[in-house]
Design a protein around this motif. Sequence first.
Motif, mmCIF file in Angstrom:
data_model
loop_
_atom_site.group_PDB
_atom_site.id
_atom_site.type_symbol
_atom_site.label_atom_id
_atom_site.label_comp_id
_atom_site.label_asym_id
_atom_site.label_seq_id
_atom_site.Cartn_x
_atom_site.Cartn_y
_atom_site.Cartn_z
ATOM 1 N N GLN A 30 0.900 -1.164 0.135
ATOM 2 C CA GLN A 30 0.115 -0.023 -0.010
ATOM 3 C C GLN A 30 0.971 1.397 0.049
ATOM 4 N N GLY A 31 0.296 2.158 -0.638
ATOM 5 C CA GLY A 31 1.036 3.611 -0.517
ATOM 6 C C GLY A 31 0.807 4.143 -1.743
ATOM 7 N N ARG A 32 1.685 5.415 -2.281
ATOM 8 C CA ARG A 32 1.685 6.021 -3.569
ATOM 9 C C ARG A 32 2.769 5.326 -4.455
ATOM 10 N N TRP A 33 2.318 4.976 -5.598
ATOM 11 C CA TRP A 33 3.078 4.596 -6.669
ATOM 12 C C TRP A 33 3.284 5.720 -7.843
ATOM 13 N N THR A 34 4.534 5.969 -8.107
ATOM 14 C CA THR A 34 4.899 6.946 -9.086
ATOM 15 C C THR A 34 5.611 6.303 -10.402
ATOM 16 N N CYS A 35 5.178 6.545 -11.520
ATOM 17 C CA CYS A 35 5.549 5.960 -12.493
ATOM 18 C C CYS A 35 6.591 6.952 -13.427
ATOM 19 N N GLU A 36 7.282 6.490 -14.133
ATOM 20 C CA GLU A 36 8.646 7.188 -15.264
ATOM 21 C C GLU A 36 8.908 6.189 -16.309
ATOM 22 N N LEU A 37 9.367 7.166 -17.003
ATOM 23 C CA LEU A 37 10.286 6.500 -18.159
ATOM 24 C C LEU A 37 11.627 6.223 -17.841
ATOM 25 N N PRO A 38 12.209 5.143 -17.886
ATOM 26 C CA PRO A 38 13.705 5.255 -17.349
ATOM 27 C C PRO A 38 14.758 6.347 -18.235
ATOM 28 N N GLY A 39 15.788 6.629 -17.685
ATOM 29 C CA GLY A 39 16.825 7.222 -18.212
ATOM 30 C C GLY A 39 17.948 6.599 -18.323
ATOM 31 N N ASP A 40 19.218 6.988 -18.570
ATOM 32 C CA ASP A 40 20.216 6.294 -18.754
ATOM 33 C C ASP A 40 21.527 6.856 -18.261
ATOM 34 N N ALA A 41 22.402 6.505 -18.495
ATOM 35 C CA ALA A 41 23.925 7.094 -17.710
ATOM 36 C C ALA A 41 23.813 8.737 -17.739
ATOM 37 N N THR A 42 23.223 9.103 -18.934
ATOM 38 C CA THR A 42 23.323 10.757 -18.860
ATOM 39 C C THR A 42 22.125 11.421 -18.889
ATOM 40 N N THR A 43 20.813 10.769 -18.657
ATOM 41 C CA THR A 43 19.618 11.322 -18.531
ATOM 42 C C THR A 43 18.565 10.732 -17.446
ATOM 43 N N PRO A 44 18.044 11.718 -16.721
ATOM 44 C CA PRO A 44 17.522 11.055 -15.585
ATOM 45 C C PRO A 44 16.176 10.567 -16.173
ATOM 46 N N PRO A 45 15.551 9.716 -15.200
ATOM 47 C CA PRO A 45 14.185 9.172 -15.525
ATOM 48 C C PRO A 45 13.213 10.326 -15.899
ATOM 49 N N THR A 46 12.226 10.128 -16.551
ATOM 50 C CA THR A 46 11.225 11.393 -17.003
ATOM 51 C C THR A 46 9.861 10.746 -16.359
ATOM 52 N N PRO A 47 9.594 11.550 -15.225
ATOM 53 C CA PRO A 47 8.197 11.295 -14.425
ATOM 54 C C PRO A 47 7.177 11.294 -15.367
ATOM 55 N N GLN A 48 5.828 10.642 -15.154
ATOM 56 C CA GLN A 48 4.839 10.194 -15.994
ATOM 57 C C GLN A 48 3.722 10.212 -15.208
ATOM 58 N N PRO A 49 3.598 11.485 -14.335
ATOM 59 C CA PRO A 49 2.274 11.543 -13.139
ATOM 60 C C PRO A 49 1.035 11.235 -13.517
ATOM 61 N N GLU A 50 0.548 11.317 -14.882
ATOM 62 C CA GLU A 50 -0.746 10.805 -15.138
ATOM 63 C C GLU A 50 -0.883 9.434 -15.236
ATOM 64 N N ASN A 51 0.313 8.443 -14.796
ATOM 65 C CA ASN A 51 0.090 7.158 -14.850
ATOM 66 C C ASN A 51 0.220 6.894 -13.207
#
Length: 129
Positions: A30-51
């Motif tokens: 239980q709790g908040r689950w946040t979704c994102e598209l993964p990044g790589d060594a040079t780019t952080p993950p991209t949040p997808q708050p609508e998910n």
Amino acid sequence: MIRAAVSACILCVAAPAMAAPGGAMWTISQGRWTCELPGDATTPPTPQPENNFNIVPDSSYLVNGVRGTYLLLGNKLTMTSGPFAGRRFDKVGLSLIRLGPDGKRLSLRCVRAGAMRDDYSADAGAAAE
């Protein structure tokens, strides 16, 4: 003949129930689950708050205050009703990886971001505030 039939019926009744197809039934933390598209060594993950969503008691989830239910069989999670009805995920460790209509993994991943407020009315977007 009758004796054999009675014995067979007794064995059927005494046999253990078989597991549901797809594996044992479980629940998600239980709790908040946040979704994102993964990044790589040079780019952080991209949040997808609508998910984003919140897991609450009774195998349920909330999206913007609207409740739905989910089913976790083995490592396959299916949102069975509510705003995300039909969405499927593969549980990999502590993450959920979204599955496409063909059952193949998509890039979207969701992770537990923390506990929810006690009133269970917090929407998934509250984590971004």
